[in-house]
Design an enzyme around this catalytic site. Structure first.
Site, short mmCIF file in Angstrom:
data_model
loop_
_atom_site.label_atom_id
_atom_site.label_comp_id
_atom_site.label_asym_id
_atom_site.label_seq_id
_atom_site.Cartn_x
_atom_site.Cartn_y
_atom_site.Cartn_z
N SER A 113 49.92 17.52 47.10
CA SER A 113 50.35 16.14 46.90
C SER A 113 50.40 15.39 48.24
CB SER A 113 51.71 16.13 46.19
OG SER A 113 52.04 14.86 45.69
N ASP A 167 47.61 14.87 35.35
CA ASP A 167 48.50 14.48 36.45
C ASP A 167 48.84 12.99 36.32
OD1 ASP A 167 49.75 13.91 38.90
OD2 ASP A 167 48.53 15.36 39.98
N HIS A 198 51.08 17.57 37.38
CA HIS A 198 51.20 17.56 38.84
C HIS A 198 51.88 18.85 39.29
CE1 HIS A 198 50.92 15.45 42.65
NE2 HIS A 198 52.20 15.68 42.89
#
Length: 217
Positions: A113, A167, A198
């Site tokens: 991320s 996601d 995610h």
């Protein structure tokens, strides 16, 4: 220098993986992955902790972050100074591993991320030849400056990108656009996508292991 967690089962590592966590997490986040990867080579894992700072999209709440996020629109205004400051911090960790005797081409960067955005930013601009970069559930930041700032020595760096189709934090379309931007700049991207949100999946860990085995031997 960032505070880190280090895992190494041998006295002298011959490779290093510097792995950055996501927003609001810590260096502990990916420690369990070390056992799952079960790499046969002498690798030192370095898991840095992000500094704590106010994050605009979270109402200014202070949390571990690699840079501020002012908008959920990835294509919008980005915290360039914060991204570059984190880049400099990762470069210090690279230099530390080199000072410990690990050749730069045996040093890999990995990130999830927000951490993945930082390692992409760093690896493609690094003045030392790195072994590879793994960008997990993330996107390419400051892409407009990449053509001027990319370093020829890392033109052939093996880039591993992985993303979840479901996601909702960083939509897969943003990752796909980042992949296209990297490929347009001549980078070879090994792309993987999974039926997940995610997060990180078991299948993804297996693909990461194969990638690392190929890069590190």
């Amino acid at each position: 220098m960032l505070e880190t967690i280090e895992i190494c089962e041998v006295r002298q590592a011959d490779a290093s993986i510097i792995w950055l966590h996501g927003l609001g997490a810590s260096g502990d986040d990916f420690v369990p992955v070390v056992e799952e990867l079960a790499l046969p080579c002498a690798v030192r894992f370095v898991f840095p902790h992000a500094p704590r700072m106010p994050v605009t999209v979270n109402g200014g709440y202070i949390m571990p972050a690699w840079y501020d996020i002012t908008s959920l629109d990835i294509a919008g205004v980005q915290d360039e100074s914060g991204i570059r400051q984190s880049q400099a911090s990762v470069e210090m960790l690279i230099e530390q591993e080199m000072a410990r005797g690990v050749p730069s081409e045996r040093i890999l960067l990995a990130g999830f991320s927000q951490g993945g955005a930082v390692v992409l930013q760093t690896a493609l601009r690094c003045p030392q030849r790195l072994g590879g970069v793994m960008a997990l559930s993330t996107y390419l930041p400051l892409y407009a400056s990449l053509p001027m700032e990319k370093t020829p020595i890392n033109a052939g760096i093996p880039v591993f990108m992985a993303h979840g189709r479901f996601d909702t934090v960083i939509p897969i379309e943003a990752a796909e656009a980042s992949r296209s931007a990297l490929e347009s700049e001549g980078f070879a991207v090994e792309w993987h996508e999974y039926p997940m949100a995610h997060t990180v999946s078991t299948e993804e860990i297996a693909d990461i292991r194969r990638y690392l085995m190929q890069v590190l031997g």
